[in-house]
Scaffold this motif. Structure first.
Motif, mmCIF file in Angstrom:
data_model
loop_
_atom_site.group_PDB
_atom_site.id
_atom_site.type_symbol
_atom_site.label_atom_id
_atom_site.label_comp_id
_atom_site.label_asym_id
_atom_site.label_seq_id
_atom_site.Cartn_x
_atom_site.Cartn_y
_atom_site.Cartn_z
ATOM 1 N N ARG A 35 11.969 -4.125 21.403
ATOM 2 C CA ARG A 35 11.700 -3.146 20.204
ATOM 3 C C ARG A 35 10.185 -3.701 19.814
ATOM 4 N NH1 ARG A 35 10.737 -4.329 15.376
ATOM 5 N NH2 ARG A 35 11.269 -6.652 15.706
ATOM 6 N N ARG A 36 10.053 -5.075 19.845
ATOM 7 C CA ARG A 36 8.652 -5.381 19.235
ATOM 8 C C ARG A 36 7.566 -4.718 20.452
ATOM 9 N NH1 ARG A 36 6.526 -9.638 21.810
ATOM 10 N NH2 ARG A 36 8.341 -10.554 22.380
ATOM 11 N N LEU A 37 7.889 -5.292 21.746
ATOM 12 C CA LEU A 37 7.075 -4.658 22.682
ATOM 13 C C LEU A 37 6.607 -3.167 22.557
ATOM 14 C CD1 LEU A 37 7.950 -6.592 26.118
ATOM 15 C CD2 LEU A 37 5.913 -7.015 24.348
ATOM 16 N N ALA A 38 7.931 -2.320 22.424
ATOM 17 C CA ALA A 38 7.491 -0.886 22.262
ATOM 18 C C ALA A 38 6.700 -0.482 21.088
ATOM 19 C CB ALA A 38 8.792 -0.043 22.445
ATOM 20 N N LEU A 62 5.942 -12.769 33.608
ATOM 21 C CA LEU A 62 5.076 -11.335 33.680
ATOM 22 C C LEU A 62 4.646 -11.064 32.043
ATOM 23 C CD1 LEU A 62 7.305 -9.518 36.203
ATOM 24 C CD2 LEU A 62 4.911 -9.916 36.244
ATOM 25 N N LEU A 63 5.663 -11.183 30.998
ATOM 26 C CA LEU A 63 5.438 -11.016 29.618
ATOM 27 C C LEU A 63 4.213 -11.878 29.071
ATOM 28 C CD1 LEU A 63 9.037 -10.714 27.997
ATOM 29 C CD2 LEU A 63 7.691 -8.987 28.762
ATOM 30 N N CYS A 90 5.700 -3.697 31.484
ATOM 31 C CA CYS A 90 6.905 -4.987 30.753
ATOM 32 C C CYS A 90 7.717 -4.255 30.029
ATOM 33 C CB CYS A 90 5.873 -5.743 29.891
ATOM 34 S SG CYS A 90 4.619 -6.802 31.136
ATOM 35 N N ILE A 91 7.498 -3.142 29.212
ATOM 36 C CA ILE A 91 8.480 -2.412 28.379
ATOM 37 C C ILE A 91 9.379 -1.986 29.103
ATOM 38 C CG2 ILE A 91 8.901 -0.746 26.614
ATOM 39 C CD1 ILE A 91 5.971 -1.277 25.844
ATOM 40 N N TYR A 92 9.229 -1.302 30.435
ATOM 41 C CA TYR A 92 10.233 -0.610 31.358
ATOM 42 C C TYR A 92 11.081 -1.833 31.711
ATOM 43 C CZ TYR A 92 7.027 3.337 31.198
ATOM 44 O OH TYR A 92 6.238 4.437 30.711
#
Length: 140
Positions: free
Chosen positions: A87-90, A49-50, A66-68
Motif C-alpha cells: 500500500r505504501r509503495l503503491a 531490493l526494496l 518492487c510493487i509487483y
C-alpha cells in the motif's frame, strides 16, 4: 486482476537496467536470489531490493518492479506487513505519476486496491480518486 503481476515484474525489471546504473549487477543478483529461493533467503533478497529502490528514487520501472514483487510476497506469506508495504509503495508511486509508464500506473493502481482490500480499507483514497479523474477515458 487484469494482468499477471509476475509477468509485469519481469518486464519492469528488464526496463530498470538503465535506471540503476552501477547498481544493476547487484539488482540482478538479488532478483535471482529472490526468484529462485524461498524462506529467509528470498525474504532477505526482497528487503535488499526494496532498500536498493530507496537509493534510486527516480528509477520508476524499478519501483514498479518492487510493487509487483511485493504482491508476490503477499501471495507467499499473507501477513499485514506485506499488504502495508505494498500500500505504501503503491501510494507513493501513484502520487507522482509524471514521467511514468502508463501501463505500470494502471497495474499499480489496481494492486493498490488489492493491498488496501487486504488491509480492510475498501474505500478509494484521494490518490486513487485523483488518478482516475486524470486518466484519459477512451476516445481521442
Amino acid at each position: 486482476m487484469q494482468f499477471d503481476p509476475a509477468l509485469a515484474a519481469q518486464a519492469a525489471f528488464e526496463e530498470a537496467e538503465t535506471e540503476l546504473g552501477s547498481d544493476w549487477e547487484t539488482a540482478v543478483e538479488l532478483e535471482e536470489t529472490f526468484s529462485s529461493n524461498a524462506g529467509s533467503a528470498a525474504r532477505d533478497a526482497y528487503e535488499n531490493l526494496l532498500a536498493l529502490a530507496g537509493r534510486h528514487p527516480n528509477a520508476h520501472s524499478f519501483h514498479a518492479f518492487c510493487i509487483y514483487i511485493t504482491w508476490q510476497q503477499v501471495t507467499e506469506e499473507t501477513i499485514p506487513r506485506h499488504f502495508e508495504t505494498g500500500r505504501r509503495l503503491a501510494e507513493a508511486y501513484l502520487a507522482q505519476a509524471a514521467g511514468k509508464d502508463e501501463r505500470h500506473l494502471l497495474c499499480v493502481a489496481e494492486l493498490l486496491g488489492s493491498f488496501r482490500a487486504g488491509l480492510g480499507l475498501d474505500e478509494e483514497d484521494e490518490i486513487q480518486v485523483e488518478y482516475r479523474k486524470d486518466t484519459p477515458k477512451g476516445g481521442d
